[in-house]
Scaffold this motif. Sequence first.
Motif, PDB file in Angstrom:
ATOM      1  N   VAL A 110       0.744  10.235   4.348  1.00  0.00           N
ATOM      2  CA  VAL A 110       1.379   9.000   3.978  1.00  0.00           C
ATOM      3  C   VAL A 110       2.422   8.643   4.954  1.00  0.00           C
ATOM      4  N   LYS A 111       3.462   9.680   5.227  1.00  0.00           N
ATOM      5  CA  LYS A 111       4.225   9.889   6.365  1.00  0.00           C
ATOM      6  C   LYS A 111       3.768   8.759   7.655  1.00  0.00           C
ATOM      7  N   VAL A 166       3.065   5.151   6.876  1.00  0.00           N
ATOM      8  CA  VAL A 166       4.453   4.587   6.669  1.00  0.00           C
ATOM      9  C   VAL A 166       4.920   4.011   8.117  1.00  0.00           C
ATOM     10  N   ALA A 167       5.103   5.103   8.892  1.00  0.00           N
ATOM     11  CA  ALA A 167       5.831   4.953  10.139  1.00  0.00           C
ATOM     12  C   ALA A 167       4.947   4.185  11.082  1.00  0.00           C
ATOM     13  N   ILE A 196       4.158   0.219   6.446  1.00  0.00           N
ATOM     14  CA  ILE A 196       4.008  -0.149   4.985  1.00  0.00           C
ATOM     15  C   ILE A 196       4.741   0.942   4.239  1.00  0.00           C
ATOM     16  N   THR A 197       4.870   0.499   2.820  1.00  0.00           N
ATOM     17  CA  THR A 197       5.854   1.493   2.109  1.00  0.00           C
ATOM     18  C   THR A 197       5.059   2.584   1.639  1.00  0.00           C
ATOM     19  N   GLU A 198       5.721   3.704   1.236  1.00  0.00           N
ATOM     20  CA  GLU A 198       4.934   4.780   0.828  1.00  0.00           C
ATOM     21  C   GLU A 198       4.116   4.657  -0.270  1.00  0.00           C
ATOM     22  N   GLU A 199       4.091   3.966  -1.230  1.00  0.00           N
ATOM     23  CA  GLU A 199       3.410   3.508  -2.385  1.00  0.00           C
ATOM     24  C   GLU A 199       2.038   3.052  -1.525  1.00  0.00           C
ATOM     25  N   GLN A 200       2.221   1.868  -0.797  1.00  0.00           N
ATOM     26  CA  GLN A 200       1.124   1.334  -0.129  1.00  0.00           C
ATOM     27  C   GLN A 200       0.235   2.249   0.482  1.00  0.00           C
ATOM     28  N   ALA A 201       0.845   3.256   1.261  1.00  0.00           N
ATOM     29  CA  ALA A 201       0.188   4.154   1.908  1.00  0.00           C
ATOM     30  C   ALA A 201      -0.483   5.152   0.985  1.00  0.00           C
ATOM     31  N   LYS A 202      -0.110   5.439  -0.064  1.00  0.00           N
ATOM     32  CA  LYS A 202      -0.729   6.344  -1.087  1.00  0.00           C
ATOM     33  C   LYS A 202      -1.784   5.801  -1.723  1.00  0.00           C
TER      34      LYS A 202
END
Length: 106
Positions: free
Chosen positions: A5-6, A9-10, A14-20
Amino acid sequence: MEELVKKLVAEAGITEEQAKKALEVFKKEAQQEGFMEKLGDWAEGAKEKLGDFAEDAKEKLEDLAEEAGEALGKAKNFVAGVWNKMTGSEEKEKKQAEEKKEEEKK
């Protein structure tokens, strides 16, 4: 999973929610593909086994048909023998054959 997820995001911005959500979709797709592959393998195996079963069944049915034909022939001969004994046909046939031989000699 948190590391992925991190990383998303990096690197994807994208946001953490989008990555999840992206990882969850990816996970479901991967599981579904694995399931579909296993299902395909199972279906192929079942197809082969059914083909073998059908071939075995065909051979056994052919053997049974042959045996039934032989049994029918034996039954017909038995019934004919019983009928001849009951009606005296066997004796009549022997007598007629003997008379025919006598006539041929003359």
